[in-house]
Design a protein around this motif. Structure first.
Motif, PDB file in Angstrom:
ATOM      1  N   GLN A 129     -14.712  -2.999 -38.955  1.00 25.84           N
ATOM      2  CA  GLN A 129     -14.279  -3.620 -40.191  1.00 25.84           C
ATOM      3  C   GLN A 129     -14.628  -2.755 -41.396  1.00 25.84           C
ATOM      4  O   GLN A 129     -14.703  -3.254 -42.505  1.00 25.84           O
ATOM      5  CB  GLN A 129     -14.935  -4.997 -40.330  1.00 25.84           C
ATOM      6  CG  GLN A 129     -14.517  -5.982 -39.252  1.00 25.84           C
ATOM      7  CD  GLN A 129     -13.030  -6.243 -39.270  1.00 25.84           C
ATOM      8  OE1 GLN A 129     -12.460  -6.459 -40.330  1.00 25.84           O
ATOM      9  NE2 GLN A 129     -12.404  -6.215 -38.108  1.00 25.84           N
ATOM     10  N   LEU A 130     -14.840  -1.482 -41.167  1.00 24.23           N
ATOM     11  CA  LEU A 130     -15.138  -0.551 -42.246  1.00 24.23           C
ATOM     12  C   LEU A 130     -13.975  -0.522 -43.241  1.00 24.23           C
ATOM     13  O   LEU A 130     -12.818  -0.702 -42.861  1.00 24.23           O
ATOM     14  CB  LEU A 130     -15.330   0.845 -41.633  1.00 24.23           C
ATOM     15  CG  LEU A 130     -16.067   1.906 -42.449  1.00 24.23           C
ATOM     16  CD1 LEU A 130     -17.525   1.531 -42.591  1.00 24.23           C
ATOM     17  CD2 LEU A 130     -15.926   3.247 -41.743  1.00 24.23           C
ATOM     18  N   ARG A 131     -14.295  -0.326 -44.539  1.00 24.58           N
ATOM     19  CA  ARG A 131     -13.262  -0.184 -45.561  1.00 24.58           C
ATOM     20  C   ARG A 131     -13.466   1.149 -46.267  1.00 24.58           C
ATOM     21  O   ARG A 131     -14.575   1.440 -46.740  1.00 24.58           O
ATOM     22  CB  ARG A 131     -13.346  -1.326 -46.579  1.00 24.58           C
ATOM     23  CG  ARG A 131     -12.962  -2.700 -46.006  1.00 24.58           C
ATOM     24  CD  ARG A 131     -11.466  -2.779 -45.746  1.00 24.58           C
ATOM     25  NE  ARG A 131     -11.072  -4.100 -45.263  1.00 24.58           N
ATOM     26  CZ  ARG A 131     -10.984  -4.432 -43.983  1.00 24.58           C
ATOM     27  NH1 ARG A 131     -11.291  -3.524 -43.056  1.00 24.58           N
ATOM     28  NH2 ARG A 131     -10.604  -5.636 -43.610  1.00 24.58           N
ATOM     29  N   ILE A 132     -12.399   1.934 -46.319  1.00 23.97           N
ATOM     30  CA  ILE A 132     -12.476   3.254 -46.946  1.00 23.97           C
ATOM     31  C   ILE A 132     -11.421   3.331 -48.038  1.00 23.97           C
ATOM     32  O   ILE A 132     -10.230   3.113 -47.781  1.00 23.97           O
ATOM     33  CB  ILE A 132     -12.257   4.378 -45.918  1.00 23.97           C
ATOM     34  CG1 ILE A 132     -13.317   4.295 -44.808  1.00 23.97           C
ATOM     35  CG2 ILE A 132     -12.301   5.747 -46.593  1.00 23.97           C
ATOM     36  CD1 ILE A 132     -13.098   5.273 -43.676  1.00 23.97           C
ATOM     37  N   GLY A 133     -11.847   3.611 -49.248  1.00 23.35           N
ATOM     38  CA  GLY A 133     -10.936   3.711 -50.383  1.00 23.35           C
ATOM     39  C   GLY A 133     -10.744   5.143 -50.823  1.00 23.35           C
ATOM     40  O   GLY A 133     -11.709   5.836 -51.173  1.00 23.35           O
ATOM     41  N   LEU A 134      -9.509   5.602 -50.803  1.00 28.78           N
ATOM     42  CA  LEU A 134      -9.177   6.954 -51.229  1.00 28.78           C
ATOM     43  C   LEU A 134      -8.374   6.980 -52.526  1.00 28.78           C
ATOM     44  O   LEU A 134      -8.236   8.034 -53.145  1.00 28.78           O
ATOM     45  CB  LEU A 134      -8.359   7.667 -50.133  1.00 28.78           C
ATOM     46  CG  LEU A 134      -8.980   7.718 -48.733  1.00 28.78           C
ATOM     47  CD1 LEU A 134      -8.006   8.378 -47.765  1.00 28.78           C
ATOM     48  CD2 LEU A 134     -10.286   8.479 -48.748  1.00 28.78           C
ATOM     49  N   LEU A 135      -7.839   5.811 -52.922  1.00 29.53           N
ATOM     50  CA  LEU A 135      -6.964   5.755 -54.097  1.00 29.53           C
ATOM     51  C   LEU A 135      -7.793   5.504 -55.355  1.00 29.53           C
ATOM     52  O   LEU A 135      -7.789   4.437 -55.952  1.00 29.53           O
ATOM     53  CB  LEU A 135      -5.910   4.658 -53.908  1.00 29.53           C
ATOM     54  CG  LEU A 135      -5.048   4.813 -52.652  1.00 29.53           C
ATOM     55  CD1 LEU A 135      -4.057   3.659 -52.530  1.00 29.53           C
ATOM     56  CD2 LEU A 135      -4.326   6.154 -52.665  1.00 29.53           C
ATOM     57  N   GLY A 136      -8.510   6.527 -55.749  1.00 29.67           N
ATOM     58  CA  GLY A 136      -9.456   6.457 -56.862  1.00 29.67           C
ATOM     59  C   GLY A 136     -10.709   7.187 -56.439  1.00 29.67           C
ATOM     60  O   GLY A 136     -10.667   8.075 -55.579  1.00 29.67           O
ATOM     61  N   ASN A 137     -11.853   6.861 -57.032  1.00 31.46           N
ATOM     62  CA  ASN A 137     -13.115   7.415 -56.547  1.00 31.46           C
ATOM     63  C   ASN A 137     -13.369   6.950 -55.124  1.00 31.46           C
ATOM     64  O   ASN A 137     -13.001   5.834 -54.749  1.00 31.46           O
ATOM     65  CB  ASN A 137     -14.277   6.991 -57.454  1.00 31.46           C
ATOM     66  CG  ASN A 137     -14.290   7.741 -58.768  1.00 31.46           C
ATOM     67  OD1 ASN A 137     -13.746   8.841 -58.879  1.00 31.46           O
ATOM     68  ND2 ASN A 137     -14.896   7.156 -59.774  1.00 31.46           N
ATOM     69  N   PHE A 138     -13.987   7.805 -54.323  1.00 32.69           N
ATOM     70  CA  PHE A 138     -14.202   7.524 -52.904  1.00 32.69           C
ATOM     71  C   PHE A 138     -15.079   6.289 -52.746  1.00 32.69           C
ATOM     72  O   PHE A 138     -16.141   6.181 -53.366  1.00 32.69           O
ATOM     73  CB  PHE A 138     -14.874   8.729 -52.243  1.00 32.69           C
ATOM     74  CG  PHE A 138     -14.621   8.831 -50.768  1.00 32.69           C
ATOM     75  CD1 PHE A 138     -13.496   9.476 -50.293  1.00 32.69           C
ATOM     76  CD2 PHE A 138     -15.494   8.270 -49.857  1.00 32.69           C
ATOM     77  CE1 PHE A 138     -13.247   9.578 -48.941  1.00 32.69           C
ATOM     78  CE2 PHE A 138     -15.258   8.358 -48.505  1.00 32.69           C
ATOM     79  CZ  PHE A 138     -14.124   9.020 -48.044  1.00 32.69           C
ATOM     80  N   GLU A 139     -14.634   5.320 -51.924  1.00 28.07           N
ATOM     81  CA  GLU A 139     -15.399   4.105 -51.686  1.00 28.07           C
ATOM     82  C   GLU A 139     -15.485   3.835 -50.194  1.00 28.07           C
ATOM     83  O   GLU A 139     -14.475   3.895 -49.491  1.00 28.07           O
ATOM     84  CB  GLU A 139     -14.741   2.888 -52.363  1.00 28.07           C
ATOM     85  CG  GLU A 139     -14.940   2.819 -53.856  1.00 28.07           C
ATOM     86  CD  GLU A 139     -14.472   1.488 -54.433  1.00 28.07           C
ATOM     87  OE1 GLU A 139     -13.884   0.685 -53.672  1.00 28.07           O
ATOM     88  OE2 GLU A 139     -14.683   1.257 -55.631  1.00 28.07           O
ATOM     89  N   VAL A 140     -16.700   3.522 -49.714  1.00 22.83           N
ATOM     90  CA  VAL A 140     -16.895   3.133 -48.321  1.00 22.83           C
ATOM     91  C   VAL A 140     -17.718   1.848 -48.330  1.00 22.83           C
ATOM     92  O   VAL A 140     -18.807   1.806 -48.903  1.00 22.83           O
ATOM     93  CB  VAL A 140     -17.619   4.222 -47.515  1.00 22.83           C
ATOM     94  CG1 VAL A 140     -17.759   3.795 -46.056  1.00 22.83           C
ATOM     95  CG2 VAL A 140     -16.877   5.549 -47.605  1.00 22.83           C
TER      96      VAL A 140
END
Length: 580
Positions: free
Chosen positions: A3-14
């Motif tokens: 259920q990990l969430r990784i955000g690439l659309l902006g600053n990197f978020e995990v």
């Protein structure tokens, strides 16, 4: 699946399943981004090496890559599950659901939008997809090759989705906030003619063709200056249609959704006095023709908000395009409202649905939203000039700011007019008390403060003690102990504590000492009381006067208002940090 969430659309978020944030290092961000962009497929060690170091990898790069993978695996472990990073014959693969990556979620939403036959549903899906973008893709991933090879395609996908969503909004006549949004879009991406065309069309459909022609000239200047070319055929054709007043350009105008905000608080009643201040506000309105900035400052509890609200309701007809209101919380139990949040509140009031992601863009969007409209903006309870500056929409809007702070920087450097609200005169205090209590209260007014906030609390207290005759209550008010009890009430005490919280500790210490004096003192005497130099004492007094805790006359005499003096004597803690 994790259920990990990784955000690439902006600053990197995990983010892990339990909501914990993971903060990868720069190299780890590059590694994880490389794997995430190829979700479910193997990325070779050679490609990872190139992403991490470009043309200058270290001698033992493969070993170093393994070290980075090991540390990243440890950081991404979820509930002791197997690692989401798999080793596959000369490379690595990220095994996560598509929904775990905002890039994939964006693609899925755009695909669903393209498959629907309902224009409104398509627009909403695209709106949801675009809301996943928190800024430029891979904004803080330090990898030149990813920014060169991957980011341009991602940004173009965003532009296409945005263009289509705006196209649908234009077709449906959903113009509320659209002009402001497009102003921001062309400011951030000025070489995209398709958005200039949409801005021109939105302006025409909003009944503003002259502004559409102005935007065409702006676009022409930008393209000539940066690329040395003229606008393309589509934009030139649209320009010609605007000049010819083509009726087809406004075919959706009968469905235009123009938001007219009506956000003013209700008037406080009963309301007495303030004729001079209201006349001053009327004068500014007439002189500046509904534009400019007015600062209404005064002591805590002096009725600044009530005054401005009263006046604003009297002049509603001067602002047919709406009245915006925002409480900035500058002096209160919570932290002051930051400009980013306040701008969001104001833009929502103007009908903007998609709020820009940063304060600068929101400020520009607000200027665009009110451009050409006669709007009154009330910014209530401002902390200081720095909080207010990003919220000022510029020419064409009258902005009225209330504050305990004199906001000197706005007056000195921003051309703002200042109107200072003082205590009510004794006869006005008597009129207010009589209206509140329903009986003659002139004797009580003679011993009461002229601050409307405290007058109302005093009237409530007298009414609550209804079995005590007003004359007896008034006699008690002449005694210092009773005065102190009123000042010590939580609401009054808190009111003055919030003012003290806005000045430095040494200035508060000086106020505590001045509170022990019954009469006004001179600068030299104040310096002796504090044991500091005249220059230092003068600086502290200036800070106290800035928020109306003391009054300094032109001859250098310092007076502490009676309510503040009583507070300093009876309610101010020895160590303000224990209370503030």
């Amino acid at each position: 699946m994790s259920q990990l969430r990784i955000g690439l659309l902006g600053n990197f978020e995990v983010t892990t399943r339990d909501g914990a944030k993971v903060t990868p290092t720069g190299k780890q961000r590059v590694l994880l981004a490389s794997l995430a962009l190829r979700r479910g497929r193997t990325v070779s060690v050679e490609e990872i090496t190139e992403r991490l170091w470009g043309d200058g990898p270290p001698a033992a790069s493969a070993t170093t890559v393994r070290g980075h993978v090991k540390r990243l695996r440890q950081a991404l472990v979820v509930d002791r599950a197997d690692s989401v990073i798999q080793s596959i014959d000369g490379g690595y693969r990220l095994e996560v659901d598509r929904e775990a990556l905002d890039v994939c979620a964006f693609d899925l939403l755009v695909q669903r939008a393209a498959e629907t036959d309902d224009p409104d549903a398509e627009a909403e899906l695209l709106r949801t997809a675009l809301n996943l973008w928190r800024g430029p893709a891979l904004a803080d991933v330090p990898c030149e090759s990813l920014h060169r090879e991957v980011v341009p395609a991602l940004e173009e996908q965003r532009r296409q989705a945005l263009h289509r969503r705006i196209e649908l909004d234009l077709a449906a006549g959903r113009l509320a906030g659209l002009v402001a949004e497009l102003h921001t879009v062309v400011a951030e991406d000025p070489l995209q003619e398709r958005f200039w065309a949409q801005l021109m069309l939105a302006l025409c459909r909003a009944g503003r063709p002259a502004e559409a022609l102005t935007q065409y000239e702006r676009c022409r200047e930008v393209l000539a200056g940066q690329l040395g070319v003229d606008p393309g055929p589509r934009l030139r054709e649209l320009h010609g249609r605007v000049l010819a007043e083509d009726p087809a350009l406004i075919r959706a105008r009968d469905r235009v959704e123009i938001t007219v905000p009506r956000q003013l608080p209700s008037e406080v009643t009963p309301f007495v006095g303030r004729a001079q201040e209201i006349a001053a506000l009327d004068g500014v309105l007439a002189e500046r023709r509904g534009s400019g900035v007015v600062v209404v400052d005064g002591p805590a509890g002096s009725g600044k908000t009530a005054l401005v609200t009263r006046w604003a309701h009297r002049v509603l007809g001067e602002f047919p395009d709406g009245q915006l209101y925002c409480d900035l919380g500058g002096f209160g139990p919570e932290a002051p409202t930051d400009p980013f949040t306040a701008l969001g509140t104001l833009l929502l009031g103007m009908g903007t649905r998609d709020l820009p992601p940063c304060a600068g863009s929101r400020s520009a969007a607000l200027r665009s939203a009110v451009a050409g409209r006669r709007v009154l903006l009330v910014l209530d309870n401002a902390r200081d000039a720095e909080q207010v500056r990003p919220l000022l929409p510029g020419n064409g809007v009258l902005t009225v700011i209330t504050s305990r702070n004199q906001l000197r920087a706005l007056v000195a450097g921003g051309g703002a007019r200042r109107i200072t609200v003082e205590e009510l005169a004794e006869e006005e205090t008597a009129e207010l008390l009589t209206a509140l209590l329903g009986q003659d209260a002139r004797e009580l007014a003679a011993v009461a403060t002229g601050l409307p906030f405290v007058v109302r609390l005093l009237a409530e207290r007298a009414d609550r003690l209804g079995d005590v005759p007003l004359a007896e209550f008034t006699a008690g008010m002449r005694e210092d102990a009773t005065r102190a009890a009123v000042v010590g009430e939580h609401q009054v005490s808190a009111l003055l504590r919030w003012s003290c919280a806005a000045v430095p500790d040494d200035a508060v210490a000086l106020l505590r000492l001045l509170g022990t004096r019954a009469d006004s003192v001179g600068l030299c005497e104040a310096a002796e009381l504090l044991g500091r130099s005249r220059a230092e004492t003068d600086r502290m007094l200036d800070r106290l006067a800035e928020v109306h805790l003391v009054r300094v006359s032109g001859r250098g005499r310092i007076t502490v208002p009676p309510l503040v003096r009583a507070f300093a004597r009876t309610a101010m803690p020895p160590d303000r940090h224990s209370e503030m």
